[in-house]
Structure formats: C-alpha cells, structure tokens
Design an enzyme around this catalytic site. Sequence first.
Site, PDB file in Angstrom:
ATOM      1  N   GLU A 170      -7.099   5.249 -41.286  1.00 27.93           N
ATOM      2  CA  GLU A 170      -5.688   4.867 -41.303  1.00 27.93           C
ATOM      3  C   GLU A 170      -4.933   5.703 -40.274  1.00 27.93           C
ATOM      4  OE1 GLU A 170      -3.239   6.236 -44.599  1.00 27.93           O
ATOM      5  OE2 GLU A 170      -2.302   4.263 -44.698  1.00 27.93           O
TER       6      GLU A 170
ATOM      7  N   GLY B 144       0.796   8.500 -51.709  1.00 30.32           N
ATOM      8  CA  GLY B 144       0.624   9.339 -50.529  1.00 30.32           C
ATOM      9  C   GLY B 144      -0.739   9.112 -49.918  1.00 30.32           C
TER      10      GLY B 144
ATOM     11  N   LYS C  21       9.509  13.829 -57.263  1.00 30.36           N
ATOM     12  CA  LYS C  21       9.371  14.731 -56.101  1.00 30.36           C
ATOM     13  C   LYS C  21       9.222  13.849 -54.858  1.00 30.36           C
ATOM     14  CE  LYS C  21       7.032  17.196 -53.301  1.00 30.36           C
ATOM     15  NZ  LYS C  21       7.320  16.958 -51.869  1.00 30.36           N
TER      16      LYS C  21
ATOM     17  N   CYS D  91       1.796   1.469 -45.990  1.00 28.73           N
ATOM     18  CA  CYS D  91       0.438   1.564 -46.546  1.00 28.73           C
ATOM     19  C   CYS D  91      -0.292   0.240 -46.412  1.00 28.73           C
ATOM     20  CB  CYS D  91       0.508   1.984 -48.007  1.00 28.73           C
ATOM     21  SG  CYS D  91       1.542   0.902 -48.999  1.00 28.73           S
TER      22      CYS D  91
ATOM     23  N   GLU E 233      -1.603   5.635 -55.574  1.00 27.21           N
ATOM     24  CA  GLU E 233      -1.317   4.605 -54.559  1.00 27.21           C
ATOM     25  C   GLU E 233      -1.507   5.272 -53.211  1.00 27.21           C
ATOM     26  OE1 GLU E 233      -0.825   1.540 -54.904  1.00 27.21           O
ATOM     27  OE2 GLU E 233      -0.305   1.319 -57.015  1.00 27.21           O
TER      28      GLU E 233
HETATM   29  P1  NAD Z   1       1.149  12.931 -48.287  1.00 26.28           P
HETATM   30  O1  NAD Z   1      -0.043  12.685 -49.126  1.00 26.28           O
HETATM   31  O2  NAD Z   1       1.078  13.959 -47.228  1.00 26.28           O
HETATM   32  O3  NAD Z   1       2.404  13.355 -49.203  1.00 26.28           O
HETATM   33  C1  NAD Z   1       2.857  12.554 -50.284  1.00 26.28           C
HETATM   34  C2  NAD Z   1       3.665  13.405 -51.236  1.00 26.28           C
HETATM   35  O4  NAD Z   1       2.800  14.357 -51.860  1.00 26.28           O
HETATM   36  C3  NAD Z   1       4.781  14.226 -50.601  1.00 26.28           C
HETATM   37  O5  NAD Z   1       5.894  14.225 -51.469  1.00 26.28           O
HETATM   38  C4  NAD Z   1       4.170  15.613 -50.506  1.00 26.28           C
HETATM   39  O6  NAD Z   1       5.106  16.673 -50.469  1.00 26.28           O
HETATM   40  C5  NAD Z   1       3.361  15.656 -51.776  1.00 26.28           C
HETATM   41  N1  NAD Z   1       2.262  16.621 -51.786  1.00 26.28           N
HETATM   42  C6  NAD Z   1       1.639  17.208 -50.748  1.00 26.28           C
HETATM   43  N2  NAD Z   1       0.638  18.013 -51.186  1.00 26.28           N
HETATM   44  C7  NAD Z   1       0.630  17.906 -52.525  1.00 26.28           C
HETATM   45  C8  NAD Z   1      -0.194  18.461 -53.560  1.00 26.28           C
HETATM   46  N3  NAD Z   1      -1.203  19.296 -53.282  1.00 26.28           N
HETATM   47  N4  NAD Z   1       0.061  18.107 -54.843  1.00 26.28           N
HETATM   48  C9  NAD Z   1       1.060  17.241 -55.137  1.00 26.28           C
HETATM   49  N5  NAD Z   1       1.871  16.694 -54.213  1.00 26.28           N
HETATM   50  C10 NAD Z   1       1.657  17.014 -52.918  1.00 26.28           C
HETATM   51  O7  NAD Z   1       1.542  11.510 -47.706  1.00 26.28           O
HETATM   52  P2  NAD Z   1       2.667  11.149 -46.662  1.00 26.28           P
HETATM   53  O8  NAD Z   1       2.267  11.660 -45.322  1.00 26.28           O
HETATM   54  O9  NAD Z   1       3.983  11.540 -47.221  1.00 26.28           O
HETATM   55  O10 NAD Z   1       2.596   9.549 -46.692  1.00 26.28           O
HETATM   56  C11 NAD Z   1       1.714   8.799 -45.938  1.00 26.28           C
HETATM   57  C12 NAD Z   1       0.578   8.303 -46.794  1.00 26.28           C
HETATM   58  O11 NAD Z   1       1.073   7.624 -47.945  1.00 26.28           O
HETATM   59  C13 NAD Z   1      -0.296   7.263 -46.079  1.00 26.28           C
HETATM   60  O12 NAD Z   1      -1.647   7.521 -46.330  1.00 26.28           O
HETATM   61  C14 NAD Z   1       0.132   5.951 -46.722  1.00 26.28           C
HETATM   62  O13 NAD Z   1      -0.815   4.918 -46.653  1.00 26.28           O
HETATM   63  C15 NAD Z   1       0.389   6.379 -48.112  1.00 26.28           C
HETATM   64  N6  NAD Z   1       1.245   5.405 -48.806  1.00 26.28           N
HETATM   65  C16 NAD Z   1       0.683   4.638 -49.788  1.00 26.28           C
HETATM   66  C17 NAD Z   1       1.450   3.661 -50.432  1.00 26.28           C
HETATM   67  C18 NAD Z   1       0.874   2.796 -51.522  1.00 26.28           C
HETATM   68  O14 NAD Z   1       1.648   2.223 -52.286  1.00 26.28           O
HETATM   69  N7  NAD Z   1      -0.423   2.642 -51.640  1.00 26.28           N
HETATM   70  C19 NAD Z   1       2.787   3.494 -50.066  1.00 26.28           C
HETATM   71  C20 NAD Z   1       3.318   4.304 -49.067  1.00 26.28           C
HETATM   72  C21 NAD Z   1       2.540   5.263 -48.435  1.00 26.28           C
END
Ligand code: NAD
Length: 491
Positions: free
Chosen positions: A383, A226, A174, A282, A248
């Site tokens: 962040e 995320g 997803k 991230c 992550e």
């Molecule tokens: P997000 O948490 O808003 O969304 C991530 C994913 O989760 C999306 O596909 C979203 O549709 C899905 N999602 C949303 N609500 C959900 C739920 N209730 N259940 C399951 N899935 C759900 O994050 P974002 O805004 O897309 O990304 C930014 C964040 O990601 C930042 O905090 C960043 O640091 C983090 N990130 C971490 C890494 C890592 O490897 N540690 C890498 C890249 C980004």
Amino acid sequence: MKSYEMFIDGAWTPGSDRQRFETLNPYTQQPWATIPQASKEDVRAAIAAARTAFDNGWRRMPGLKRAALMVRLAEILEREAKPMAVIESTDNGKVIRETSAQMIYAARVFRYFAGLTDKLRGSTIPLDHPDIFDFTVREPYGVVALITAWNSPIALLANKLPAALAAGNCAVIKPSEHASASTLEFCKFVEEAGFPPGVINVVTGDAAVGSALTELDGVDKISFTGSPGVGRRVAAAAAQRLVPVTLELGGKSPNIIFDDADLPKAIVGALAGIFAATGQTCIAGSRLLVQSPVYETVIEKLVERANKIVMGNPLDPATEMGTAANRPQFERILAAIESAKSQGAKVAAGGGGATEPALKDGLFIKPTIFRDVHQDMSVAHHEIFGPVLSIIPFESEDEAIAIANGTRLGLASGVWTQNISRAMRMIRAMDAGVVWVNTYRMVSAQAPFGGRKESGYGKERGDEGLLEFSVLKNVMVDFSGEDRDPFAAKT
Ligand code: NAD
C-alpha cells in the site's frame, strides 16, 4: 493560530502536562493550530469519565433518548458541515468537495444508528427442556476506545462512534496527531447536543497516547483504523488485556476492467479509485487490472485525464486533487515512486512531486501511473496510500482472479463488466471485504464494511457494525420446579 483543548468528562482541558504540538497545513506547510499532547494521566481520566458515565446512567438510558441526542448531533453536524470541511481540508489537504460530502455522510451515519438504538434484540431459544426458558440479550461492552487515522477523521469516526453509542457504550476517542482539529471541533457539537459528561471523550497526541489507551485498564473494547503495522501492535495490546478488537487496516485493492466493460464509466471508476482524496484512502483501487484487448485504450484515456487533474488549494471547489496530508506521508509516497522506478515499473504519467511554481509550497505529488506492472514488483503489493496507480495487464478471468487475490491485503475490489455471469463469478472469487460491480469507492451507512486477510477483521456500519459494539448474554430461567442432582451438570 488556533489553540485547541481536549474534551474529557464534558470539560475542556489543556491536559495535565500542558504539553502542546503544532499541526501543519500541508498546502502551506505552515502551522495553523496547536493541539494538546495527552499524558497517561489524561488518558486514565478519560477512561474513568467514560466508565462513570456508563455506570451512572448511559447504560440504562432508553434507546429513544440516546437516539434523540444522536439525531441532534447529526443536525448540528449538517448545520456546521461547511466550516467543519474547511477545518479538515486545512488540516489534511483533502479537497473541500470531498470533506464537505464526508460531513454530510457522517451525519447520515449518526441518523442511521440513531434508528437502531432500540433495535438491539436477542432471541428466544427452544431447549430440550420445555420448562426452562432460554433467551439472549445484547448488551454494550461499557467503555470503548476508538482510534482513527488522519485521512478522513470525521468520516472514520462516524464509522465507529454512532454504532458504539447506539449499542449503549461510552467512548474515548484518539484521532491522529496529524489531523486532530476536526475531531476536537466535533466535541463542541457533543456539548451543544446535550450529551451527559463522559459519554464522549477525546484525547489527542502521538502514538504514545494511542498505546496508553490500548494498554490501560478500563477499556472493554478497541476499534482501530490505521496501518497494518500499527494494527498488529494494537491487536497485541488487546491480546495482553484480553479485550476484543476491530481492525480496519490498509488495502491494495484491485479494480478490474474486462474488455466488455462500459469503458467511459470504467475509466471514471479507475480515476475515482486512485486519484480521489489524492489516493489517501484505504479503499484506493491502487491496482488496475485491464484485459489485453482494451489495455492500450484504457491507458491512453487514463493518462490523458490524469495529466489534466487540477491540483491547487484544497479549499478551492475547482481543485480536484489536494496535497499529501503530511510530510512523513509525502516522503513515503515519493520513496515508493522511486522504488517502483528502480524495479523497472514504466512511468506513464506523473512520477514524482509536482514542480509547478504555484504548487511549490504544498506537499503535492503528480497523479502517477505505472504501466506493465508485474506481480513480482513491490508496487503491485504494498500500500502506498497516495496518488500512484499500478496498471497490470491480464488475458483471462482466471488470471485476473489470481492477480487480484495475490496480495496479503483484502479490503476492497472493483469489477467492470456488462456480462452478468462473469460479474457473479468474480463476486464469488474475490478475497476482499467489499466488491463493487460497475462502480467504485461507494460507501453508505447501511452497508457493512471491513477487510479480510491483513486488511483487518470486524465490520463497521450496517447492522453488523452495531453488533460489533455489543456482547451477547445467554439467560436460562428454570420454572420446572424439578429436583436435580447437584453433582452433575444439567443438560
Ligand atoms: P497509523 O497506523 O500510523 O495511525 C493510526 C492511529 O493509530 C493514529 O491515531 C496513531 O496516533 C495511532 N497509533 C500509532 N501507534 C499506536 C499504537 N502503538 N497503539 C495505538 N495507537 C497507535 O495510520 P495512519 O498513517 O494514520 O493512516 C493510514 C493507514 O490507515 C493506511 O494504512 C490506511 O489504509 C489505513 N486506513 C484504513 C481504513 C479502513 O477503514 N480500513 C480507513 C482509513 C485509513
């Protein structure tokens, strides 16, 4: 306008409800493609397809055969790296030089894990009983859910999918609703490479699709990338179903410059840490800790270079910094900048949205540097996920350690020093999943990656990444021929 379909059970589908949403190019703020919004039925179908593929052959397919498919996928991804980079840059505003490199990186990770498909070994364990043979085997979970963020869709997928396949799992992916196109394009390569239907499935849409994937029966393991906020919800859903989860999440990583550092290299490392990928990474080194004797010099050089960063069309190879990836993120970054100002953080560079006429249509933020930031300001803790650097002065090693570890996040860290003993002390002291010494923002297929504290748990890439997608089984074979007491455990 492009129109994408989802990939379920080896077939392209608009989804059972035929609902679609537009995806915007953040450089023009114009829609450029439409993406299906999966229904719960679609998610269920994808999970069922993965289960059937797993049971009907993938779980028993020899590693060598799975490896051949994965290598084929890597070859196609390398061949298509340029158009894929264009699609991803169009979708999330990342500069083409970064997305191009990420496609090659992703192919490399597929090759690395292809080499591990036949190396998932157990061990033999000597027991107190010489005539009982004990051994362990590592097995795939079955169906894994892989949920990714918008900042680097294919690179983030490469941190999960190759390891999952190498361990023998089938996957339902997803991607983020803000940048789904490259993941759907990738499915064309899955088809071309000849993967059996159902081994790799992609469902697209908003948070509801992600939560369906974590809540519905049939998923045996979840791997999520995320934000910490959504990570908590995913962990709660996984706890309800009692399935394991890898998280992550975000970071507020310290990049620490000591007065004995090679300063020109450290300054490049500081820039790479926060302005590469518009800070939407991230592992951004969003807190720069600088020892007082070199504090003013570092700020002066950084500000000078930050003010010269070339912003523009992400597809132009000369562009150094692209846009915020989407409007909600653009607004979050601007709000964080205003909040830092209101708390007394001093602007040394940037400090808001870009105002140049050539950039007016895009979601551009000026490379922003706050100096003299204190630990009690939120900009030192939260962040931002944008091109916003907080510079914090320090005097001693102990003070640097206390500041560096003084947040609830613990993803990455950087240390710049030419003193090997100090480097070793700092490596030991950092509460972070990654420590870079005299480099920053380096990733590789072989090196395990993952956070501590609220940055998540579990590892991706490297041998540990493979173990994350496998489960251990212990086997005891009794060839003693002894009679036993049926009412007492044999020990
Ligand atoms: P997000 O948490 O808003 O969304 C991530 C994913 O989760 C999306 O596909 C979203 O549709 C899905 N999602 C949303 N609500 C959900 C739920 N209730 N259940 C399951 N899935 C759900 O994050 P974002 O805004 O897309 O990304 C930014 C964040 O990601 C930042 O905090 C960043 O640091 C983090 N990130 C971490 C890494 C890592 O490897 N540690 C890498 C890249 C980004």
